[in-house]
Design a protein around this motif. Structure first.
Motif, PDB file in Angstrom:
ATOM      1  N   UNK A 177      44.023 -34.182  16.986  1.00  0.00           N
ATOM      2  CA  UNK A 177      44.354 -34.598  18.352  1.00  0.00           C
ATOM      3  C   UNK A 177      43.856 -36.009  18.642  1.00  0.00           C
ATOM      4  N   UNK A 178      44.753 -36.871  19.105  1.00  0.00           N
ATOM      5  CA  UNK A 178      44.381 -38.229  19.523  1.00  0.00           C
ATOM      6  C   UNK A 178      44.247 -38.319  21.042  1.00  0.00           C
ATOM      7  N   UNK A 179      45.111 -37.624  21.748  1.00  0.00           N
ATOM      8  CA  UNK A 179      45.056 -37.653  23.214  1.00  0.00           C
ATOM      9  C   UNK A 179      45.692 -36.370  23.746  1.00  0.00           C
ATOM     10  N   UNK A 180      45.316 -36.019  24.964  1.00  0.00           N
ATOM     11  CA  UNK A 180      45.899 -34.851  25.608  1.00  0.00           C
ATOM     12  C   UNK A 180      47.196 -35.233  26.310  1.00  0.00           C
ATOM     13  N   UNK A 181      48.146 -34.334  26.304  1.00  0.00           N
ATOM     14  CA  UNK A 181      49.402 -34.567  27.015  1.00  0.00           C
ATOM     15  C   UNK A 181      49.149 -34.455  28.515  1.00  0.00           C
ATOM     16  N   UNK A 182      50.051 -35.004  29.334  1.00  0.00           N
ATOM     17  CA  UNK A 182      49.876 -34.874  30.795  1.00  0.00           C
ATOM     18  C   UNK A 182      49.697 -33.423  31.260  1.00  0.00           C
ATOM     19  N   UNK A 183      50.462 -32.437  30.761  1.00  0.00           N
ATOM     20  CA  UNK A 183      50.197 -31.054  31.178  1.00  0.00           C
ATOM     21  C   UNK A 183      48.815 -30.560  30.754  1.00  0.00           C
ATOM     22  N   UNK A 184      48.362 -30.980  29.571  1.00  0.00           N
ATOM     23  CA  UNK A 184      47.024 -30.582  29.131  1.00  0.00           C
ATOM     24  C   UNK A 184      45.948 -31.222  30.003  1.00  0.00           C
ATOM     25  N   UNK A 185      46.141 -32.480  30.367  1.00  0.00           N
ATOM     26  CA  UNK A 185      45.188 -33.139  31.264  1.00  0.00           C
ATOM     27  C   UNK A 185      45.132 -32.402  32.591  1.00  0.00           C
ATOM     28  N   UNK A 186      46.293 -32.004  33.088  1.00  0.00           N
ATOM     29  CA  UNK A 186      46.334 -31.282  34.364  1.00  0.00           C
ATOM     30  C   UNK A 186      45.591 -29.952  34.260  1.00  0.00           C
ATOM     31  N   UNK A 187      45.767 -29.247  33.145  1.00  0.00           N
ATOM     32  CA  UNK A 187      45.067 -27.967  32.976  1.00  0.00           C
ATOM     33  C   UNK A 187      43.562 -28.184  32.874  1.00  0.00           C
ATOM     34  N   UNK A 188      43.166 -29.241  32.169  1.00  0.00           N
ATOM     35  CA  UNK A 188      41.739 -29.530  32.039  1.00  0.00           C
ATOM     36  C   UNK A 188      41.132 -29.894  33.385  1.00  0.00           C
ATOM     37  N   UNK A 189      41.858 -30.689  34.174  1.00  0.00           N
ATOM     38  CA  UNK A 189      41.350 -31.065  35.491  1.00  0.00           C
ATOM     39  C   UNK A 189      41.266 -29.853  36.415  1.00  0.00           C
ATOM     40  N   UNK A 190      42.183 -28.921  36.254  1.00  0.00           N
ATOM     41  CA  UNK A 190      42.147 -27.718  37.079  1.00  0.00           C
ATOM     42  C   UNK A 190      40.894 -26.893  36.797  1.00  0.00           C
ATOM     43  N   UNK A 191      40.415 -26.966  35.563  1.00  0.00           N
ATOM     44  CA  UNK A 191      39.171 -26.277  35.209  1.00  0.00           C
ATOM     45  C   UNK A 191      37.963 -27.061  35.696  1.00  0.00           C
ATOM     46  N   UNK A 192      37.984 -28.373  35.480  1.00  0.00           N
ATOM     47  CA  UNK A 192      36.794 -29.193  35.726  1.00  0.00           C
ATOM     48  C   UNK A 192      36.585 -29.568  37.183  1.00  0.00           C
ATOM     49  N   UNK A 193      37.653 -29.767  37.944  1.00  0.00           N
ATOM     50  CA  UNK A 193      37.489 -30.256  39.308  1.00  0.00           C
ATOM     51  C   UNK A 193      36.653 -29.316  40.182  1.00  0.00           C
ATOM     52  N   UNK A 194      36.877 -27.989  40.149  1.00  0.00           N
ATOM     53  CA  UNK A 194      36.005 -27.121  40.957  1.00  0.00           C
ATOM     54  C   UNK A 194      34.539 -27.182  40.520  1.00  0.00           C
ATOM     55  N   UNK A 195      34.300 -27.323  39.220  1.00  0.00           N
ATOM     56  CA  UNK A 195      32.928 -27.457  38.734  1.00  0.00           C
ATOM     57  C   UNK A 195      32.338 -28.788  39.174  1.00  0.00           C
ATOM     58  N   UNK A 196      33.192 -29.820  39.201  1.00  0.00           N
ATOM     59  CA  UNK A 196      32.734 -31.115  39.691  1.00  0.00           C
ATOM     60  C   UNK A 196      32.340 -31.057  41.149  1.00  0.00           C
ATOM     61  N   UNK A 197      33.065 -30.260  41.930  1.00  0.00           N
ATOM     62  CA  UNK A 197      32.710 -30.097  43.348  1.00  0.00           C
ATOM     63  C   UNK A 197      31.335 -29.434  43.491  1.00  0.00           C
ATOM     64  N   UNK A 198      31.074 -28.452  42.642  1.00  0.00           N
ATOM     65  CA  UNK A 198      29.766 -27.777  42.667  1.00  0.00           C
ATOM     66  C   UNK A 198      28.664 -28.776  42.298  1.00  0.00           C
ATOM     67  N   UNK A 199      28.910 -29.550  41.252  1.00  0.00           N
ATOM     68  CA  UNK A 199      27.927 -30.552  40.832  1.00  0.00           C
ATOM     69  C   UNK A 199      27.692 -31.585  41.931  1.00  0.00           C
ATOM     70  N   UNK A 200      28.776 -31.994  42.589  1.00  0.00           N
ATOM     71  CA  UNK A 200      28.649 -32.989  43.658  1.00  0.00           C
ATOM     72  C   UNK A 200      27.822 -32.449  44.817  1.00  0.00           C
ATOM     73  N   UNK A 201      27.991 -31.173  45.144  1.00  0.00           N
ATOM     74  CA  UNK A 201      27.209 -30.574  46.225  1.00  0.00           C
ATOM     75  C   UNK A 201      25.736 -30.510  45.856  1.00  0.00           C
ATOM     76  N   UNK A 202      25.450 -30.189  44.587  1.00  0.00           N
ATOM     77  CA  UNK A 202      24.063 -30.156  44.126  1.00  0.00           C
ATOM     78  C   UNK A 202      23.458 -31.556  44.161  1.00  0.00           C
ATOM     79  N   UNK A 203      24.243 -32.545  43.789  1.00  0.00           N
ATOM     80  CA  UNK A 203      23.797 -33.953  43.838  1.00  0.00           C
ATOM     81  C   UNK A 203      23.486 -34.351  45.286  1.00  0.00           C
ATOM     82  N   UNK A 204      24.383 -33.993  46.205  1.00  0.00           N
ATOM     83  CA  UNK A 204      24.206 -34.383  47.601  1.00  0.00           C
ATOM     84  C   UNK A 204      22.964 -33.732  48.211  1.00  0.00           C
ATOM     85  N   UNK A 205      22.630 -32.516  47.763  1.00  0.00           N
ATOM     86  CA  UNK A 205      21.443 -31.837  48.293  1.00  0.00           C
ATOM     87  C   UNK A 205      20.167 -32.584  47.931  1.00  0.00           C
TER      88      UNK A 205
END
Length: 393
Positions: A177-205
């Motif tokens: 694999x050299x790069x992820x396709x746009x659908x793969x990027x979208x699936x990865x972001x769908x997994x990571x974005x909610x976790x990023x929100x949790x991390x951001x809330x912990x950072x803000x605290x």
């Protein structure tokens, strides 16, 4: 079959199950010299000294050009996550993160987070139950990385679910694999974005007893901290979770499990380092060439892709051998070298030590069943069950 042969045979089986086509090709390339240009792949480095020289030269061989990790991870994690940075910006962020995972902090974090899961593991072994080390390792890895990103999870089901989120992203990647396709990027972001929100809330605290709070105190911006959390999530689960079952299997298959159990203070770290060399949890590393140079006599030019075959570099020393010293050029090469040496190394080692000590305390252990995992990026077992032979009836 001799014990050493059994260990080597199972490791080969794991690699072939994970990469039935790419692995034989990778091992075949190893016989062609310390570095070789392979059409469609790039310059493949098979020699530990040459690999270390490439990793140490961050000006010539970079992670932010064509064919580098940046092409893979920037669309998913953003532009500033160490994995895809070089130069002054990388050095500045690395300095701010230098004190994040000190050995003492990593040991205390793992001890606190893993206390309950390890107690349950020890109890099951003491009762004579068969324990799947693959599942147990996933639980431990999920618990630690959940603590890192600030996830409020306290049960094994939640830890497994967290690990499986990362697995869904890593499963999209192969050695080719050299790069992820746009659908793969979208699936990865769908997994990571909610976790990023949790991390951001912990950072803000701003609670400096938490990892995200520590990042804020160390001067990371919200975006940098969120990106770092995503990078830790992706790189901090698979490596540990795949290594632990292979460590126990290598020790058992080589007849060294009882020896290490009798002297964990003197032999455990050596066993972990040798298991990492033999298993090579990072089979390949990528760099992009930014100025003319040579790698082990092979000329490279800007835009070339360099593929460090870490597994070939490590396997050149031979099969698993607890008593074989590592030459300086090979030392922890699987964690990188130079400016990109893994910043989470102390955390990974703290986690591995704690889980391994719990397992060693239950020896003698017998492997009751196992099978190799197929179509995975990092070779591993699908399941590996062990039972304590010294448990109470």
């Amino acid at each position: 079959m001799l014990t050493g042969d059994r260990a080597a045979a199972w490791e080969r089986r794991l690699y072939l199950a994970a990469h039935p086509v790419a692995y034989p090709l990778l091992r075949g390339i190893a016989r062609r010299g310390p570095a070789v240009r392979v059409p469609g792949v790039g310059v493949v480095v098979n020699d530990a000294a040459a690999a270390r020289a490439v990793l140490m030269d961050g000006e010539t061989f970079r992670k932010d050009g064509p064919g580098s990790p940046a092409e893979l991870w920037t669309p998913v994690l953003g532009p500033s996550v160490l994995l895809n940075m070089e130069g002054d910006a990388h050095r500045a962020l690395r300095r701010r993160l230098a004190d994040l995972f000190t050995p003492s902090y990593a040991a205390a974090l793992c001890s606190r987070v893993l206390s309950a899961p390890l107690e349950r593991l020890a109890d099951r072994l003491a009762r004579g139950a068969a324990v799947d080390l693959v599942d147990a390792s996933r639980v431990m890895a999920g618990a630690v990385i959940g603590e890192v990103i600030g996830l409020d999870a306290r049960d094994e089901a939640a830890y497994r679910a967290l690990f499986e989120r990362g697995e869904r992203i890593v499963s999209m990647i192969s050695l080719r694999t050299r790069r992820l396709s746009p659908p793969q990027v979208a699936r990865a972001r769908a997994v990571l974005d909610p976790l990023g929100d949790i991390a951001a809330a912990s950072y803000a605290a701003g609670d400096e007893t938490t990892v995200m709070g520590r990042m804020r105190a160390l001067g990371l911006s919200p975006d940098e901290a969120r990106g770092a959390a995503g990078a830790f999530f992706l790189t901090g689960t698979e490596t540990v979770a795949t290594l632990l079952p292979r460590l126990i299997a290598l020790l058992a298959d080589s007849g060294q499990l009882g020896r290490v159990a009798a002297d964990p203070g003197g032999l455990l770290d050596r066993a972990v380092e040798e298991a990492m060399r033999a298993a090579t949890p990072t089979p390949v590393m990528l760099r992009s060439v930014h100025r003319p140079a040579a790698v082990a006599g092979v000329a490279v030019r800007p835009g070339d892709r360099v593929l460090i075959a870490t597994h070939n570099c490590c396997r050149a020393l031979g099969p698993f051998d607890l008593d074989r010293p590592h030459p300086p050029e090979l030392r922890r090469l699987w964690f990188g070298a130079g400016p990109h040496f893994c910043i989470g190394y102390p955390l990974a080692m703290a986690e591995i030590r704690l889980v391994a000590r719990t397992l060693l305390a239950a020896t003698p252990l017998r492997i009751t069943r196992r099978a190799a995992a197929r179509d995975v990026l990092i070779p591993t077992y699908r399941h590996l069950a062990v039972r304590s032979e010294g448990s109470a009836p």
